[in-house]
Scaffold this motif. Structure first.
Motif, PDB file in Angstrom:
ATOM      1  N   GLY A  83     -22.395  11.190 -33.645  1.00 38.13           N
ATOM      2  CA  GLY A  83     -21.126  11.412 -34.083  1.00 38.13           C
ATOM      3  C   GLY A  83     -20.361  12.337 -33.465  1.00 38.13           C
ATOM      4  O   GLY A  83     -20.781  13.585 -33.063  1.00 38.13           O
ATOM      5  N   ARG A  85     -18.137  14.094 -34.822  1.00 37.69           N
ATOM      6  CA  ARG A  85     -17.584  15.462 -35.698  1.00 37.69           C
ATOM      7  C   ARG A  85     -18.516  16.904 -35.486  1.00 37.69           C
ATOM      8  O   ARG A  85     -17.959  17.794 -35.192  1.00 37.69           O
ATOM      9  CB  ARG A  85     -17.407  15.049 -37.102  1.00 37.69           C
ATOM     10  CG  ARG A  85     -17.100  16.160 -38.218  1.00 37.69           C
ATOM     11  CD  ARG A  85     -17.166  15.869 -39.724  1.00 37.69           C
ATOM     12  NE  ARG A  85     -18.763  15.246 -39.986  1.00 37.69           N
ATOM     13  CZ  ARG A  85     -19.652  16.119 -40.454  1.00 37.69           C
ATOM     14  NH1 ARG A  85     -19.175  17.595 -40.457  1.00 37.69           N
ATOM     15  NH2 ARG A  85     -20.722  15.653 -40.686  1.00 37.69           N
ATOM     16  N   TYR A 132     -14.482   8.644 -27.859  1.00 37.96           N
ATOM     17  CA  TYR A 132     -14.050   8.748 -29.260  1.00 37.96           C
ATOM     18  C   TYR A 132     -12.817   7.973 -29.503  1.00 37.96           C
ATOM     19  O   TYR A 132     -12.406   7.135 -30.399  1.00 37.96           O
ATOM     20  CB  TYR A 132     -13.958  10.348 -29.942  1.00 37.96           C
ATOM     21  CG  TYR A 132     -13.440  10.216 -31.124  1.00 37.96           C
ATOM     22  CD1 TYR A 132     -14.223   9.797 -32.146  1.00 37.96           C
ATOM     23  CD2 TYR A 132     -12.096  10.956 -31.685  1.00 37.96           C
ATOM     24  CE1 TYR A 132     -14.234   9.949 -33.644  1.00 37.96           C
ATOM     25  CE2 TYR A 132     -11.875  11.008 -32.934  1.00 37.96           C
ATOM     26  CZ  TYR A 132     -12.704  10.645 -33.899  1.00 37.96           C
ATOM     27  OH  TYR A 132     -12.705  10.822 -35.335  1.00 37.96           O
ATOM     28  N   ASP A 203     -13.625  12.373 -38.305  1.00 40.37           N
ATOM     29  CA  ASP A 203     -14.411  11.492 -38.804  1.00 40.37           C
ATOM     30  C   ASP A 203     -14.990  10.764 -37.563  1.00 40.37           C
ATOM     31  O   ASP A 203     -14.308  10.560 -36.565  1.00 40.37           O
ATOM     32  CB  ASP A 203     -13.617  10.257 -39.878  1.00 40.37           C
ATOM     33  CG  ASP A 203     -12.880  11.086 -40.668  1.00 40.37           C
ATOM     34  OD1 ASP A 203     -13.740  11.318 -41.697  1.00 40.37           O
ATOM     35  OD2 ASP A 203     -11.624  11.201 -41.056  1.00 40.37           O
ATOM     36  N   ASP A 204     -16.452  10.509 -37.828  1.00 41.40           N
ATOM     37  CA  ASP A 204     -17.072  10.036 -36.851  1.00 41.40           C
ATOM     38  C   ASP A 204     -16.487   8.401 -36.505  1.00 41.40           C
ATOM     39  O   ASP A 204     -16.593   8.116 -35.043  1.00 41.40           O
ATOM     40  CB  ASP A 204     -18.616   9.917 -37.070  1.00 41.40           C
ATOM     41  CG  ASP A 204     -19.301  11.097 -37.095  1.00 41.40           C
ATOM     42  OD1 ASP A 204     -18.722  12.153 -36.338  1.00 41.40           O
ATOM     43  OD2 ASP A 204     -19.977  11.447 -37.984  1.00 41.40           O
ATOM     44  N   ARG A 205     -16.299   7.699 -37.340  1.00 45.50           N
ATOM     45  CA  ARG A 205     -15.835   6.285 -37.098  1.00 45.50           C
ATOM     46  C   ARG A 205     -14.707   6.162 -38.198  1.00 45.50           C
ATOM     47  O   ARG A 205     -14.491   6.613 -39.135  1.00 45.50           O
ATOM     48  CB  ARG A 205     -17.290   5.352 -37.403  1.00 45.50           C
ATOM     49  CG  ARG A 205     -18.407   5.630 -36.623  1.00 45.50           C
ATOM     50  CD  ARG A 205     -18.257   5.019 -35.173  1.00 45.50           C
ATOM     51  NE  ARG A 205     -19.307   5.056 -34.294  1.00 45.50           N
ATOM     52  CZ  ARG A 205     -19.369   4.547 -33.165  1.00 45.50           C
ATOM     53  NH1 ARG A 205     -18.533   3.655 -32.820  1.00 45.50           N
ATOM     54  NH2 ARG A 205     -20.472   4.884 -32.294  1.00 45.50           N
ATOM     55  N   ASP A 208     -15.671   5.904 -41.861  1.00 43.66           N
ATOM     56  CA  ASP A 208     -15.698   7.130 -42.603  1.00 43.66           C
ATOM     57  C   ASP A 208     -14.400   7.649 -42.981  1.00 43.66           C
ATOM     58  O   ASP A 208     -14.202   8.645 -43.780  1.00 43.66           O
ATOM     59  CB  ASP A 208     -16.205   8.202 -41.500  1.00 43.66           C
ATOM     60  CG  ASP A 208     -17.730   7.680 -41.024  1.00 43.66           C
ATOM     61  OD1 ASP A 208     -18.462   7.268 -42.060  1.00 43.66           O
ATOM     62  OD2 ASP A 208     -18.276   8.196 -40.109  1.00 43.66           O
TER      63      ASP A 208
END
Length: 435
Positions: A83, A85, A132, A203-205, A208
């Motif tokens: 991820g 973050r 990202y 946020d990773d995705r 989230d």
């Protein structure tokens, strides 16, 4: 719901996403790039104190890219798995610490070592952010977003140049430290603080993002999924990506672009100083001029590329113009005014080429293939950082001028623009148009 109202809803959602993500990522890159190239201002004092020649400075500036290149692809694969973050926060905190330690450089060896460690610490940041952005923005929105993010390079110089010059002059001999040492220490602090902010806010995705409603998350997920499925290498593995001839072609093109970017970034203060500008503060302010124009140019070019869906010429033409600009710098560097005009043309064109370029690999890759491919392309390009800074130093020491290396690099940029046109337009064009 009509097509028009559905589009309006989607536009509103993406304005919300952009407002949340882009300012934070932009500021992070401003600090990252400043910490990478502030050595170009530090050398204005370091040379007198540590007796660094152009060769020593060139090698030190370039060895950063050795550590960066070696660890870039693994770093991006780790980011894809754990991820953004945590991984981006780790990168920022570690590079901030190492950047501050640059104040301890007291010999060519320690200078080389700290620059190498800075490259290791920062490895994966740029390709990580570019990857990202593919998680959140489809191709027809990503060109402008990428350009806005990459304007951090000129903005870092617009503000960083005057700041670095002022810190070096105002804090010289304060507390027994030279101005260049204070500059490294002060400019390292924001990286560590922003790393903590990233750990809390990024946020990773899409799944989230609690700051989006369920419906808004569904809109973003739908747009990105449709974009990924349309890519010719949507499901490529890491191995397939690394073997792809087009990825290596893209790497070669980016090598030419990066050659121009880093030549200007690391040698602009020296060129201005040797043209007759004596004050470090004046050098800092004059260094901002080319990048003020570059900000406007790169956003305008990227926006037009998104609007038309044309990608090749939007990259090739700025490449060629940037090459001509570098050649002009070599011919005019004995005059401050003429050199500044040529530097402005070169910086604006090369910055525009860089922003437009990143729409090309993003149009071809997704998933873990994108993680490896974007990092590989960036790694190949960043070899130019080591080559350009070191080679300029060697040639400058041998000839007493940077002109010869500027001529060579200008020709390479023109050839890079020609390579862009060998890409098949059906592969990369059209990805940017609104559906």
């Amino acid at each position: 719901m009509s097509i028009e109202s559905d589009r309006a809803v989607t536009d509103r959602v993406y304005r919300k996403v952009a407002f949340r993500l882009v300012p934070l990522l932009f500021v992070c890159y401003v600090i990252a790039y400043l910490d990478r190239v502030n050595v170009s201002f530090a050398r204005l004092q370091m040379d007198d104190e540590l007796w660094f020649s152009d060769v020593v400075y060139g090698i030190g500036a370039g060895v950063f890219f050795v550590g960066y290149i070696v660890f870039e692809v693994p770093s991006n694969i780790v980011l894809h798995k754990v991820g953004a973050r945590r991984w981006i926060a780790r990168i920022m905190i570690s590079w901030g610490v190492v950047s501050g330690m640059m104040a301890l450089a007291n010999s060519p060896f320690t200078f080389y070592l700290l620059r190498f460690l800075l490259g290791v610490a920062e490895a994966g940041f740029i390709p990580g952010i570019l990857l990202y952005l593919t998680y959140w923005f489809p191709a027809h929105r990503r060109g402008r977003i990428t350009a806005l993010f990459l304007t951090a390079i000129p903005v870092a110089t617009i503000f960083g140049g005057p700041l670095s010059g002022w810190l070096m002059q105002a804090f010289d001999d304060v507390g027994g430290l030279r101005g260049w040492q204070w500059m490294f220490i002060v400019e390292a602090v924001p990286a560590v603080l922003l790393g903590l902010v990233v750990l809390r806010m990024l946020d990773d995705r899409v799944a989230d993002a609690t700051w989006l409603t369920d419906d808004e998350r569904a809109v973003v997920a739908r747009e990105v999924a449709a974009d990924d499925d349309a890519k010719p290498a949507a499901h490529a593995s890491v191995r397939d990506t690394m073997r792809s001839p087009v990825i290596w072609l893209l790497g070669g093109i980016y090598f030419a672009v990066a050659l121009g970017i880093y030549t200007i970034s690391f040698w602009l203060p020296t060129i201005l100083s040797r043209s007759g500008v004596e004050s470090t503060v004046a050098v800092g302010f004059l260094s901002a001029v080319p990048y003020l124009v570059a900000v406007v140019a790169m956003v305008a070019v990227a926006a037009n590329g998104d609007r038309t869906g044309e990608r090749r010429w939007h990259t090739a033409v700025p490449c060629a113009l940037g090459g001509v600009g570098l050649i002009a710098v070599g011919m005019t560097q004995s005059s401050t005014v003429l050199a500044l005009i040529a530097l402005t043309v070169a910086a604006a064109a090369i910055s525009s080429a860089q922003a437009a370029f990143w729409s090309l690999p993003a149009a071809l890759l997704s998933g873990v293939g994108a993680a490896a491919g974007i990092a590989l392309v960036n790694s190949i390009g960043n070899i130019a950082g080591a080559v350009s800074t070191s080679l300029v130093g060697v040639i400058s020491d041998a000839t007493g001028s940077t002109a010869t290396s500027l001529y060579v690099f200008g020709v390479v940029l023109v050839l890079g623009g020609a390579l862009v046109l060998t890409l098949k337009k059906e592969q990369v064009n059209g990805a940017g148009t609104r559906k």
